[in-house]
Scaffold this motif. Structure first.
Motif, short mmCIF file in Angstrom:
data_model
loop_
_atom_site.label_atom_id
_atom_site.label_comp_id
_atom_site.label_asym_id
_atom_site.label_seq_id
_atom_site.Cartn_x
_atom_site.Cartn_y
_atom_site.Cartn_z
N SER A 77 -15.59 1.82 3.56
CA SER A 77 -14.18 1.45 3.56
C SER A 77 -13.68 1.07 4.95
O SER A 77 -12.91 0.11 5.10
CB SER A 77 -13.33 2.60 3.00
OG SER A 77 -13.53 3.78 3.75
N VAL A 78 -14.11 1.78 5.98
CA VAL A 78 -13.63 1.50 7.34
C VAL A 78 -14.56 0.54 8.06
O VAL A 78 -14.11 -0.48 8.60
CB VAL A 78 -13.49 2.81 8.14
CG1 VAL A 78 -13.16 2.52 9.61
CG2 VAL A 78 -12.41 3.69 7.53
N ARG A 108 -6.15 1.18 4.23
CA ARG A 108 -7.12 0.41 3.43
C ARG A 108 -8.19 1.32 2.84
O ARG A 108 -8.62 1.12 1.70
CB ARG A 108 -7.76 -0.66 4.32
CG ARG A 108 -6.79 -1.75 4.76
CD ARG A 108 -7.49 -2.82 5.57
NE ARG A 108 -6.58 -3.90 5.93
CZ ARG A 108 -6.93 -4.99 6.57
NH1 ARG A 108 -8.21 -5.16 6.92
NH2 ARG A 108 -6.05 -5.92 6.85
N ALA A 109 -8.61 2.32 3.63
CA ALA A 109 -9.60 3.27 3.12
C ALA A 109 -9.02 4.06 1.94
O ALA A 109 -9.73 4.35 0.96
CB ALA A 109 -10.03 4.22 4.23
N LEU A 110 -7.73 4.41 2.02
CA LEU A 110 -7.09 5.15 0.93
C LEU A 110 -7.07 4.33 -0.35
O LEU A 110 -7.37 4.85 -1.44
CB LEU A 110 -5.67 5.53 1.34
CG LEU A 110 -4.83 6.25 0.27
CD1 LEU A 110 -5.48 7.56 -0.13
CD2 LEU A 110 -3.41 6.48 0.78
N LEU A 111 -6.76 3.04 -0.24
CA LEU A 111 -6.74 2.18 -1.42
C LEU A 111 -8.14 2.04 -2.02
O LEU A 111 -8.31 2.08 -3.24
CB LEU A 111 -6.17 0.81 -1.06
CG LEU A 111 -4.68 0.76 -0.74
CD1 LEU A 111 -4.27 -0.65 -0.33
CD2 LEU A 111 -3.85 1.23 -1.93
N LYS A 112 -9.14 1.88 -1.16
CA LYS A 112 -10.51 1.77 -1.67
C LYS A 112 -10.96 3.09 -2.30
O LYS A 112 -11.71 3.08 -3.27
CB LYS A 112 -11.45 1.36 -0.53
CG LYS A 112 -11.26 -0.08 -0.08
CD LYS A 112 -12.27 -0.48 0.97
CE LYS A 112 -12.07 -1.93 1.38
NZ LYS A 112 -13.04 -2.36 2.41
N LEU A 113 -10.49 4.20 -1.73
CA LEU A 113 -10.83 5.50 -2.29
C LEU A 113 -10.23 5.67 -3.68
O LEU A 113 -10.88 6.18 -4.60
CB LEU A 113 -10.34 6.61 -1.36
CG LEU A 113 -10.68 8.05 -1.75
CD1 LEU A 113 -12.19 8.23 -1.84
CD2 LEU A 113 -10.08 9.01 -0.76
N LEU A 114 -8.98 5.23 -3.86
CA LEU A 114 -8.34 5.31 -5.18
C LEU A 114 -9.08 4.43 -6.19
O LEU A 114 -9.29 4.82 -7.34
CB LEU A 114 -6.88 4.90 -5.07
CG LEU A 114 -5.97 5.85 -4.29
CD1 LEU A 114 -4.56 5.27 -4.16
CD2 LEU A 114 -5.93 7.22 -4.94
N GLY A 115 -9.46 3.23 -5.74
CA GLY A 115 -10.24 2.36 -6.62
C GLY A 115 -11.59 2.95 -6.95
O GLY A 115 -12.06 2.88 -8.09
N GLY A 116 -12.24 3.56 -5.94
CA GLY A 116 -13.53 4.21 -6.18
C GLY A 116 -13.40 5.40 -7.11
O GLY A 116 -14.29 5.65 -7.94
#
Length: 255
Positions: A77-78, A108-116
């Motif tokens: 993510s980062v 951005r990492a938080l959004l990718k984490l939610l998607g993951g």
């Protein structure tokens, strides 16, 4: 600065939505490629062992693949954002925003984490379906263990992202790291042993054990959270040091 976070989070969410809508075919193709590779691996394992899917021998492989997908999205993510913005020469522009660069990367990492996390839930359901009902997964403990463990990988991603601010051209390093994430997912770190000191290893092992029917004590979740916090703080510290050095050297916007 805290009052700006919700607005920037909404902006990043809109940007992610526009990019996904604009490049939907690429995203769909990537998902299809991952599923095809896993299907081929599953077929190869069953062929070599001479077993059928209904035998249950591949159940651990299915759950491990699900956890690896989640881990890979968190790890990249980062550092992937840093690599892409470096290639597009957008780091200096991002640095001029109201939020610090590390904070924008965190959003951005938080959004990718939610998607993951959404994909993790869906693929767990798919794993149960593929296993023909043999896997009676307790989704709560599995999701909790995986989610608590994931900040450790985000911390590792921050450290690697800071390194990319200096070395710039390091695609091969990222490629090498993904098999290492597979190794972390596969380590037998539960019951707790020395391997549990590595990032994400205890969370993945505990999630696999819970998926197999083991009851996880509350202390395990505490150790997972402590491991994640340590790696996340260390990663942020390393990133901060390397970003300041990149600024002093004047190479933040170079490629």
């Amino acid at each position: 600065m805290l009052s700006r976070w919700p607005r920037h989070l909404a902006n990043e969410l809109r940007l992610a939505f526009y990019l996904q809508r604009r490049y939907w075919f690429e995203g769909l193709l990537g998902l299809g490629l991952l599923l095809s590779l896993f299907g081929g691996l599953l077929y190869a394992v069953l062929s070599v062992s001479g077993s059928a899917l209904a035998s249950g021998e591949a159940d651990g492989l299915i759950v491990g693949f699900v956890l690896w997908l989640f881990a890979a999205s968190a790890f990249g993510s980062v550092c992937q954002d840093v690599q892409e913005e470096t290639e597009q020469r957008g780091l200096e522009q991002l640095s001029l925003g109201p939020l610090p660069l590390w904070a924008l990367l965190s959003l951005r990492a938080l959004l990718k984490l939610l998607g993951g996390l959404l994909m993790l839930g869906l693929t767990l359901w798919l794993a149960e379906w593929l296993a023909g009902g043999r896997l009676q997964i307790s989704h709560g403990p599995v999701l909790a263990a995986a989610l608590l463990a994931v900040p450790a990988l985000i911390g590792v991603g921050y450290a690697l992202g800071g390194l990319l601010l200096l070395v710039k051209k390091a695609e091969l390093l990222l490629v090498v790291c993904y098999p290492a994430v597979i190794g972390l997912v596969a380590l037998p770190a539960y019951p707790i042993n020395a391997q549990a000191l590595l990032p994400y290893a205890l969370g993945a092992a505990a999630a696999r054990a819970s998926a197999a029917g083991a009851a996880l004590p509350a202390s395990v979740f505490g150790w997972i959270a402590l491991n994640s916090l340590a790696y996340l703080l260390a990663g942020l510290l390393i990133y901060g040091v390397l970003e300041r050095r990149a600024r002093r050297l004047g190479v933040l916007g170079h490629f």
